[in-house]
Design an enzyme around this catalytic site. Structure first.
Site, short mmCIF file in Angstrom:
data_model
loop_
_atom_site.label_atom_id
_atom_site.label_comp_id
_atom_site.label_asym_id
_atom_site.label_seq_id
_atom_site.Cartn_x
_atom_site.Cartn_y
_atom_site.Cartn_z
N ASP A 88 -5.06 3.63 -11.69
CA ASP A 88 -3.89 2.96 -12.32
C ASP A 88 -4.84 1.36 -11.85
OD1 ASP A 88 -2.90 2.81 -9.00
OD2 ASP A 88 -1.81 4.30 -10.25
N ASP A 123 -1.08 -1.88 3.27
CA ASP A 123 -1.48 -0.78 4.81
C ASP A 123 -2.48 -0.83 5.00
OD1 ASP A 123 -2.06 0.52 2.20
OD2 ASP A 123 -1.21 2.44 2.56
N ASP A 172 -4.05 -2.41 -10.45
CA ASP A 172 -2.31 -3.26 -10.05
C ASP A 172 -2.87 -4.76 -9.91
OD1 ASP A 172 -0.86 -1.42 -9.96
OD2 ASP A 172 -1.49 -1.02 -8.06
P1 ATP Z 1 -4.07 5.51 -5.53
O1 ATP Z 1 -5.94 5.61 -5.82
O2 ATP Z 1 -3.50 6.49 -4.83
O3 ATP Z 1 -3.35 4.55 -6.87
P2 ATP Z 1 -3.43 3.09 -4.10
O4 ATP Z 1 -4.17 2.52 -2.68
O5 ATP Z 1 -3.62 2.32 -5.37
O6 ATP Z 1 -3.72 4.72 -4.61
P3 ATP Z 1 -1.14 2.72 -4.13
O7 ATP Z 1 0.15 3.79 -3.96
O8 ATP Z 1 -0.99 2.40 -6.03
O9 ATP Z 1 -1.96 3.28 -3.92
O10 ATP Z 1 -0.21 1.21 -4.12
C1 ATP Z 1 -1.24 -0.03 -5.01
C2 ATP Z 1 -1.22 -0.79 -3.25
O11 ATP Z 1 0.08 -0.96 -2.82
C3 ATP Z 1 -1.84 -0.08 -2.53
O12 ATP Z 1 -3.03 -0.22 -2.28
C4 ATP Z 1 -1.07 -0.35 -1.29
O13 ATP Z 1 -2.38 -1.65 -0.38
C5 ATP Z 1 -0.02 -0.90 -1.50
N1 ATP Z 1 1.09 -0.41 -1.03
C6 ATP Z 1 1.49 1.18 -1.42
N2 ATP Z 1 1.88 1.76 -0.34
C7 ATP Z 1 1.87 0.94 0.74
C8 ATP Z 1 2.95 1.24 1.44
N3 ATP Z 1 4.04 2.39 1.91
N4 ATP Z 1 2.60 0.36 3.04
C9 ATP Z 1 1.50 -0.63 2.52
N5 ATP Z 1 1.38 -1.16 1.83
C10 ATP Z 1 1.69 -0.17 0.48
MG MG Z 2 -2.30 2.78 -7.30
#
Ligand code: ATP
Ligand code: MG
Length: 500
Positions: free
Chosen positions: A66, A198, A68
């Site tokens: 997705d 994170d 963001d």
């Molecule tokens: P995925 O490919 O699984 O979607 P993602 O990195 O995009 O991985 P998401 O859970 O969609 O993970 O979260 C989007 C962004 O928000 C992350 O890349 C990170 O920057 C931030 N984020 C999400 N959850 C946390 C957390 N628990 N602590 C700190 N930052 C977070």
């Molecule tokens: Mg994501």
């Protein structure tokens, strides 16, 4: 730990700006809807960046799950720019912009924080022209939402922690006694926003103004080195949000990155903090670990980091007591099959996942009963209920999945010992497909008759007439595989459910 200890000590410093010519993120790989959102924000006079996992994945040449967006526009300002937009989030407002089934999440830059622990999806304002049947992003993974029950123990811990919590009035951030962030309400600039992320790999910003990437934390270098590194002091960051330990395991499994030793070290002593995370959130994380295409790799990573024991102690206990067992092989093969379904774009279900994960504990519970009960339906159901109850103490498995799992296991003896034409009715059973898939898997490991599994495969391919003949042949006594008579024979050794 109090609020001031937990803050990331981040001296303001300018980002490294990587110009378009020096990176590989191309607009041709970005969702056209995400681009629309970015351009509209930019044209409205706001800053607009892609951020997080999508930038990381684009740099790695992986198709992002997705997209963001992060912006300096306030949620209400975002809403004014998009008709197909709805504001969500009780404590921290986000804008969801809908394009049919695709949702672009737009977040206003925020001062350092963790996501709300028990944030529920909510509808503050209905989309004016939102697509029909839209769902919260999480809901795609878990079929339809539905209430999730927290275990009493965890709820007690959360409430207890909240009572002990201290409020930092300067920043509107609230921590509990373990350093966990309970609330966070402050908007900030992009310079602030980066510190709430994170891992460095998740903290890159793609700027729609000139297509450059802003890197405050060495994320580009870490991605190139395939290194997963927490931003800031690892212990503090895990205490703020213990789910980051699971996220570390998830990204290790998904990306094949190596967790930096300093980010790995505190996990052993802090992993028990996961006990204080709301079970509903842990359930979501389990789905992300196992149902997004890398489940077979997640299992060994979770075990190596000692995290499976925090999520599903009964599963960890079974695997530890039976290394290399048929059940472990069945679990890994089942996870592999699930991964293959995900990459083929086919549907996957938490019911099947939990049947795989809890297979060992269920078999062990049945085997702890007298062998005379092993093939009784009540023994199977009691064991399912007990295994699910044990799991429920840690992760909130919604009831409908627990019931589905029970039905899958209850179907096994009926599939193994079909009785004449009545067997045909099982084809229309709502859990037939899942039950049959489990039977196939069991047969593959000698835990059920391969001949009988083949019979069901053939039955499904047969015409109605042939099906009738196959069923009659069973009733006429030509049944061989898994004969109920053989099964009930006195004195013969009964096969244990786990194959031991
Ligand atoms: P995925 O490919 O699984 O979607 P993602 O990195 O995009 O991985 P998401 O859970 O969609 O993970 O979260 C989007 C962004 O928000 C992350 O890349 C990170 O920057 C931030 N984020 C999400 N959850 C946390 C957390 N628990 N602590 C700190 N930052 C977070
Ligand atoms: Mg994501």
């Amino acid at each position: 730990m109090n609020s001031s200890d937990a803050r990331i000590d981040a001296p303001p410093q300018p980002p490294r700006i990587i110009p378009r010519a020096e990176h590989t993120v191309s607009r041709s790989h970005i969702s056209p809807n995400a681009l629309r959102v970015l351009y509209r924000l930019r044209d409205g006079g706001f800053q607009a960046f892609l951020v997080g996992g999508c930038v990381r994945d684009l740099l790695l040449g992986i198709e992002p799950k997705d997209f963001d967006v992060a912006t300096d526009a306030l949620p209400e300002q975002v809403k004014r720019l998009f008709r197909n937009c709805r504001l969500v989030g009780r404590r921290f407002r986000l804008a969801h912009v809908f394009f049919g089934p695709e949702i672009i999440e737009v977040a206003t830059f925020r001062a350092s924080s963790a996501p709300a622990q028990d944030e529920e999806p909510l509808e503050e304002e209905e989309a004016e022209e939102a697509a029909n049947g839209e769902q919260e992003p999480q809901a795609e993974l878990i079929d339809q939402g539905g209430p999730v029950t927290e275990s009493h123990a965890a709820r007690f811990e959360v409430e207890h922690a909240a009572r002990e919590a201290q409020i930092d009035t300067d920043t509107e951030r609230m921590f509990d006694v373990t350093g966990r962030i309970l609330r966070d309400n402050a908007y900030g600039s992009i310079d602030d926003d980066v510190w709430r992320r994170d891992f460095t790999a998740n903290a890159l910003y793609y700027n729609i103004a000139d297509f450059s990437i802003w890197d405050y934390v060495g994320g580009a270098e870490d991605i190139a080195a395939r290194r997963l590194r927490l931003i800031g002091d690892p212990e503090t960051r895990y205490r703020e949000d213990p789910v980051r330990m699971l996220r570390a395991a998830r990204f290790e499994a998904k990306l094949g990155f190596e967790l930096d030793p300093a980010s790995a070290a505190p996990i052993e002593s802090l992993r028990s903090l996961l006990g204080g995370v709301p079970p509903a959130r842990l359930f979501d994380e389990v789905l992300k670990l196992f149902l997004t295409g890398h489940g077979a790799r997640s299992l060994p990573v979770l075990r190596r980091r000692g995290l499976l024991g925090e999520l599903l102690p009964n599963v960890e206990a079974y695997l530890a007591a039976h290394p290399g067992s048929l059940v472990e092989q069945l679990l890994l093969k089942g996870l592999d099959n699930t991964d293959a379904r995900v990459s083929a774009g086919r549907s996957v279900t938490p019911t099947f996942l939990f049947a795989l994960l809890l297979y060992g504990p269920i078999a062990a519970l049945i085997e702890s009963m007298p062998p005379s009960r092993w093939h009784e339906m009540s023994a199977i159901l009691d064991a399912c209920d007990q295994a699910v109850r044990d799991a429920q103490r840690h992760i909130g498995i919604p009831k409908r999945f627990a019931l589905g799992l029970r039905e899958m296991f209850a179907l096994q003896p009926r599939l193994e010992h079909p009785r004449g034409r009545r067997a045909l009715r099982l084809l229309g059973h709502p859990r037939f497909r899942a039950g049959y898939d489990l039977l196939l898997l069991r047969a593959q490991f000698g835990l059920a008759s391969a001949e009988r599994a083949q019979w069901w495969t053939d039955l499904q391919a047969a015409s109605e007439e042939e099906q009738g003949r196959m069923a009659d042949a069973l009733a006429g006594g030509s049944e061989r595989a898994g004969s109920p008579k053989g099964r009930r024979r006195r004195g013969g050794r009964r096969r244990a459910p786990s194959g031991t």
